[in-house]
Design a protein around this motif. Structure first.
Motif, PDB file in Angstrom:
ATOM      1  N   GLU A 177       0.827  -1.207   0.000  1.00  0.00           N
ATOM      2  CA  GLU A 177       0.000   0.000   0.000  1.00  0.00           C
ATOM      3  C   GLU A 177       0.864   1.262   0.000  1.00  0.00           C
ATOM      4  OE1 GLU A 177      -3.448   0.069   2.613  1.00  0.00           O
ATOM      5  OE2 GLU A 177      -3.319  -2.115   2.766  1.00  0.00           O
ATOM      6  N   LEU A 178       1.997   1.210   0.674  1.00  0.00           N
ATOM      7  CA  LEU A 178       2.909   2.353   0.660  1.00  0.00           C
ATOM      8  C   LEU A 178       3.435   2.601  -0.754  1.00  0.00           C
ATOM      9  CD1 LEU A 178       4.501   4.570   2.126  1.00  0.00           C
ATOM     10  CD2 LEU A 178       6.263   2.849   2.604  1.00  0.00           C
ATOM     11  N   ARG A 179       3.779   1.535  -1.470  1.00  0.00           N
ATOM     12  CA  ARG A 179       4.255   1.692  -2.852  1.00  0.00           C
ATOM     13  C   ARG A 179       3.190   2.346  -3.718  1.00  0.00           C
ATOM     14  NH1 ARG A 179       6.504  -3.352  -1.546  1.00  0.00           N
ATOM     15  NH2 ARG A 179       4.820  -4.502  -2.565  1.00  0.00           N
ATOM     16  N   VAL A 180       1.948   1.907  -3.599  1.00  0.00           N
ATOM     17  CA  VAL A 180       0.848   2.495  -4.369  1.00  0.00           C
ATOM     18  C   VAL A 180       0.666   3.967  -4.005  1.00  0.00           C
ATOM     19  CG1 VAL A 180      -1.658   2.419  -4.726  1.00  0.00           C
ATOM     20  CG2 VAL A 180      -0.333   0.293  -4.754  1.00  0.00           C
ATOM     21  N   LEU A 181       0.749   4.278  -2.724  1.00  0.00           N
ATOM     22  CA  LEU A 181       0.601   5.648  -2.257  1.00  0.00           C
ATOM     23  C   LEU A 181       1.695   6.549  -2.842  1.00  0.00           C
ATOM     24  CD1 LEU A 181      -0.424   6.834   1.187  1.00  0.00           C
ATOM     25  CD2 LEU A 181       1.744   7.632   0.336  1.00  0.00           C
ATOM     26  N   VAL A 182       2.951   6.085  -2.808  1.00  0.00           N
ATOM     27  CA  VAL A 182       4.063   6.884  -3.328  1.00  0.00           C
ATOM     28  C   VAL A 182       3.914   7.069  -4.840  1.00  0.00           C
ATOM     29  CG1 VAL A 182       6.581   6.999  -3.604  1.00  0.00           C
ATOM     30  CG2 VAL A 182       5.604   6.229  -1.438  1.00  0.00           C
ATOM     31  N   GLU A 183       3.519   6.020  -5.539  1.00  0.00           N
ATOM     32  CA  GLU A 183       3.272   6.140  -6.985  1.00  0.00           C
ATOM     33  C   GLU A 183       2.143   7.117  -7.259  1.00  0.00           C
ATOM     34  OE1 GLU A 183       2.603   2.046  -8.015  1.00  0.00           O
ATOM     35  OE2 GLU A 183       4.761   1.647  -8.243  1.00  0.00           O
ATOM     36  N   GLY A 184       1.123   7.116  -6.410  1.00  0.00           N
ATOM     37  CA  GLY A 184      -0.002   8.030  -6.557  1.00  0.00           C
ATOM     38  C   GLY A 184       0.389   9.489  -6.423  1.00  0.00           C
ATOM     39  N   LEU A 185       1.517   9.755  -5.816  1.00  0.00           N
ATOM     40  CA  LEU A 185       2.030  11.127  -5.700  1.00  0.00           C
ATOM     41  C   LEU A 185       2.825  11.532  -6.941  1.00  0.00           C
ATOM     42  CD1 LEU A 185       3.174  11.083  -1.957  1.00  0.00           C
ATOM     43  CD2 LEU A 185       1.158  12.209  -2.927  1.00  0.00           C
ATOM     44  N   GLY A 186       2.898  10.618  -7.918  1.00  0.00           N
ATOM     45  CA  GLY A 186       3.577  10.930  -9.171  1.00  0.00           C
ATOM     46  C   GLY A 186       5.033  10.499  -9.222  1.00  0.00           C
ATOM     47  N   HIS A 187       5.476   9.752  -8.229  1.00  0.00           N
ATOM     48  CA  HIS A 187       6.864   9.304  -8.201  1.00  0.00           C
ATOM     49  C   HIS A 187       6.989   7.977  -8.947  1.00  0.00           C
ATOM     50  CE1 HIS A 187       7.203  12.587  -5.516  1.00  0.00           C
ATOM     51  NE2 HIS A 187       6.656  11.968  -4.482  1.00  0.00           N
ATOM     52  N   THR A 188       8.175   7.696  -9.442  1.00  0.00           N
ATOM     53  CA  THR A 188       8.394   6.494 -10.247  1.00  0.00           C
ATOM     54  C   THR A 188       9.466   5.620  -9.603  1.00  0.00           C
ATOM     55  OG1 THR A 188      10.024   7.666 -11.592  1.00  0.00           O
ATOM     56  CG2 THR A 188       7.736   7.656 -12.390  1.00  0.00           C
ATOM     57  N   GLY A 189       9.600   4.406 -10.149  1.00  0.00           N
ATOM     58  CA  GLY A 189      10.619   3.486  -9.676  1.00  0.00           C
ATOM     59  C   GLY A 189      10.492   3.155  -8.201  1.00  0.00           C
ATOM     60  N   LEU A 210      12.111  -3.882   3.615  1.00  0.00           N
ATOM     61  CA  LEU A 210      11.668  -4.336   4.928  1.00  0.00           C
ATOM     62  C   LEU A 210      10.291  -3.773   5.281  1.00  0.00           C
ATOM     63  CD1 LEU A 210      15.043  -4.035   6.873  1.00  0.00           C
ATOM     64  CD2 LEU A 210      14.076  -6.074   5.787  1.00  0.00           C
ATOM     65  N   GLN A 211       9.802  -4.147   6.438  1.00  0.00           N
ATOM     66  CA  GLN A 211       8.489  -3.687   6.891  1.00  0.00           C
ATOM     67  C   GLN A 211       8.589  -2.453   7.783  1.00  0.00           C
ATOM     68  OE1 GLN A 211       5.515  -5.058   5.846  1.00  0.00           O
ATOM     69  NE2 GLN A 211       6.902  -6.134   4.481  1.00  0.00           N
ATOM     70  N   SER A 212       9.811  -2.019   8.064  1.00  0.00           N
ATOM     71  CA  SER A 212       9.994  -0.927   9.022  1.00  0.00           C
ATOM     72  C   SER A 212       9.951   0.453   8.400  1.00  0.00           C
ATOM     73  CB  SER A 212      11.304  -1.124   9.797  1.00  0.00           C
ATOM     74  OG  SER A 212      12.376  -1.253   8.888  1.00  0.00           O
ATOM     75  N   GLY A 213       9.645   0.536   7.125  1.00  0.00           N
ATOM     76  CA  GLY A 213       9.343   1.832   6.547  1.00  0.00           C
ATOM     77  C   GLY A 213      10.432   2.524   5.771  1.00  0.00           C
ATOM     78  N   GLN A 214      10.861   1.921   4.691  1.00  0.00           N
ATOM     79  CA  GLN A 214      11.759   2.569   3.757  1.00  0.00           C
ATOM     80  C   GLN A 214      11.169   2.432   2.374  1.00  0.00           C
ATOM     81  OE1 GLN A 214      13.782   1.746   7.199  1.00  0.00           O
ATOM     82  NE2 GLN A 214      13.439   0.005   5.907  1.00  0.00           N
ATOM     83  N   ALA A 215      11.086   3.534   1.656  1.00  0.00           N
ATOM     84  CA  ALA A 215      10.634   3.494   0.271  1.00  0.00           C
ATOM     85  C   ALA A 215      11.637   4.267  -0.573  1.00  0.00           C
ATOM     86  CB  ALA A 215       9.251   4.115   0.123  1.00  0.00           C
ATOM     87  N   VAL A 216      12.030   3.688  -1.690  1.00  0.00           N
ATOM     88  CA  VAL A 216      12.933   4.334  -2.634  1.00  0.00           C
ATOM     89  C   VAL A 216      12.104   4.727  -3.845  1.00  0.00           C
ATOM     90  CG1 VAL A 216      14.885   3.914  -4.193  1.00  0.00           C
ATOM     91  CG2 VAL A 216      14.946   3.082  -1.826  1.00  0.00           C
ATOM     92  N   PHE A 217      12.347   5.946  -4.361  1.00  0.00           N
ATOM     93  CA  PHE A 217      11.594   6.430  -5.511  1.00  0.00           C
ATOM     94  C   PHE A 217      12.382   7.502  -6.241  1.00  0.00           C
ATOM     95  CE2 PHE A 217      10.516   9.078  -1.913  1.00  0.00           C
ATOM     96  CZ  PHE A 217      10.497  10.368  -2.420  1.00  0.00           C
ATOM     97  N   THR A 218      11.960   7.785  -7.465  1.00  0.00           N
ATOM     98  CA  THR A 218      12.542   8.910  -8.199  1.00  0.00           C
ATOM     99  C   THR A 218      11.471   9.978  -8.338  1.00  0.00           C
ATOM    100  OG1 THR A 218      12.009   7.905 -10.330  1.00  0.00           O
ATOM    101  CG2 THR A 218      14.202   7.500  -9.472  1.00  0.00           C
ATOM    102  N   ALA A 219      11.935  11.221  -8.327  1.00  0.00           N
ATOM    103  CA  ALA A 219      11.029  12.362  -8.453  1.00  0.00           C
ATOM    104  C   ALA A 219      11.682  13.389  -9.364  1.00  0.00           C
ATOM    105  CB  ALA A 219      10.744  12.983  -7.083  1.00  0.00           C
ATOM    106  N   ASP A 220      10.859  14.057 -10.144  1.00  0.00           N
ATOM    107  CA  ASP A 220      11.394  15.088 -11.038  1.00  0.00           C
ATOM    108  C   ASP A 220      11.050  16.495 -10.556  1.00  0.00           C
ATOM    109  OD1 ASP A 220       8.709  15.141 -11.630  1.00  0.00           O
ATOM    110  OD2 ASP A 220       8.938  14.595 -13.738  1.00  0.00           O
ATOM    111  N   HIS A 221      10.534  16.602  -9.343  1.00  0.00           N
ATOM    112  CA  HIS A 221      10.205  17.902  -8.768  1.00  0.00           C
ATOM    113  C   HIS A 221      10.293  17.820  -7.246  1.00  0.00           C
ATOM    114  CE1 HIS A 221       6.516  15.552  -8.574  1.00  0.00           C
ATOM    115  NE2 HIS A 221       6.167  16.302  -7.550  1.00  0.00           N
ATOM    116  N   GLY A 222      10.428  18.952  -6.621  1.00  0.00           N
ATOM    117  CA  GLY A 222      10.430  19.004  -5.164  1.00  0.00           C
ATOM    118  C   GLY A 222      11.820  18.895  -4.575  1.00  0.00           C
TER     119      GLY A 222
END
Length: 185
Positions: A24-36, A41-53
């Motif tokens: 669900e976190l991955r879907v949420l981050v993608e929903g913000l327009g981020h890619t990749g 782990l389950q302790s809360g790390q998400a890696v993503f790319t962003a072209d703004h901010g």
């Protein structure tokens, strides 16, 4: 220009509380327009790319989205691949010679001054010790974080007042550098 980041969520999925499933976190981050988007782990790390901010606005956007989706507040620190790599490379302890459970990095939401830690008598906690870095604190705890008296002292509210602080063991520090590097490269 796109930049690769890691989002560090503080205090989720601990003891069955504040559950944030990684899918669900991955879907949420993608929903913000981020890619990749990938999680670790389950302790809360998400890696993503962003072209703004920037790190602060990206963290604030994630905090808002998490609160809306899950109904509770979660502090988030966002850091770029370059920053994460620099923190790992600047480690003042011999990381290659230590077990991952012995070495930790606490990431802070803002720069910290040594004066903030002046009340902590490091000699009283030996062989445990800490050193400050760029918006980070390196902690050597030879018996692990769970048994560390120094970690307990460092976590006191008056020491961390006004900051978001979240700690990761050395395996996670290294893995986030790898994951953000793969996405950046």
């Amino acid at each position: 220009m796109t930049t690769t980041y890691a989002a560090l969520l503080r205090g989720i999925n601990v003891g069955g509380n504040r559950k944030v499933p990684m899918a669900e976190l991955r879907v949420l981050v993608e929903g913000l327009g981020h890619t990749g988007v990938r999680t670790h782990l389950q302790s809360g790390q998400a890696v993503f790319t962003a072209d703004h901010g920037d790190e602060e606005s990206l963290a604030a956007g994630l905090e808002r989205a998490i609160a809306e989706r899950f109904g509770f507040a979660v502090d988030v620190i966002v850091r770029s691949h370059a920053y994460l790599r620099a923190i790992a490379e600047a480690c003042p302890f011999p990381a290659a010679e230590l077990e991952a459970k012995q070495l930790h990095v606490t990431y802070f939401s803002a720069p910290v001054e040594a004066a903030r830690f002046a009340e902590i008598d490091q000699a009283a906690f030996r062989p445990e010790e800490f050193r400050l870095g760029d918006r980070a604190l390196y902690l050597y705890a030879p018996n692990g974080l769970g048994r560390s008296r120094l970690a307990e002292a460092l976590a006191r509210p008056r020491v961390n007042k006004g900051l978001i602080a979240t700690t990761r063991n050395w395996n996670t520090v290294v893995k986030l550098v790898e994951m953000t590097g793969e996405a950046a490269g």
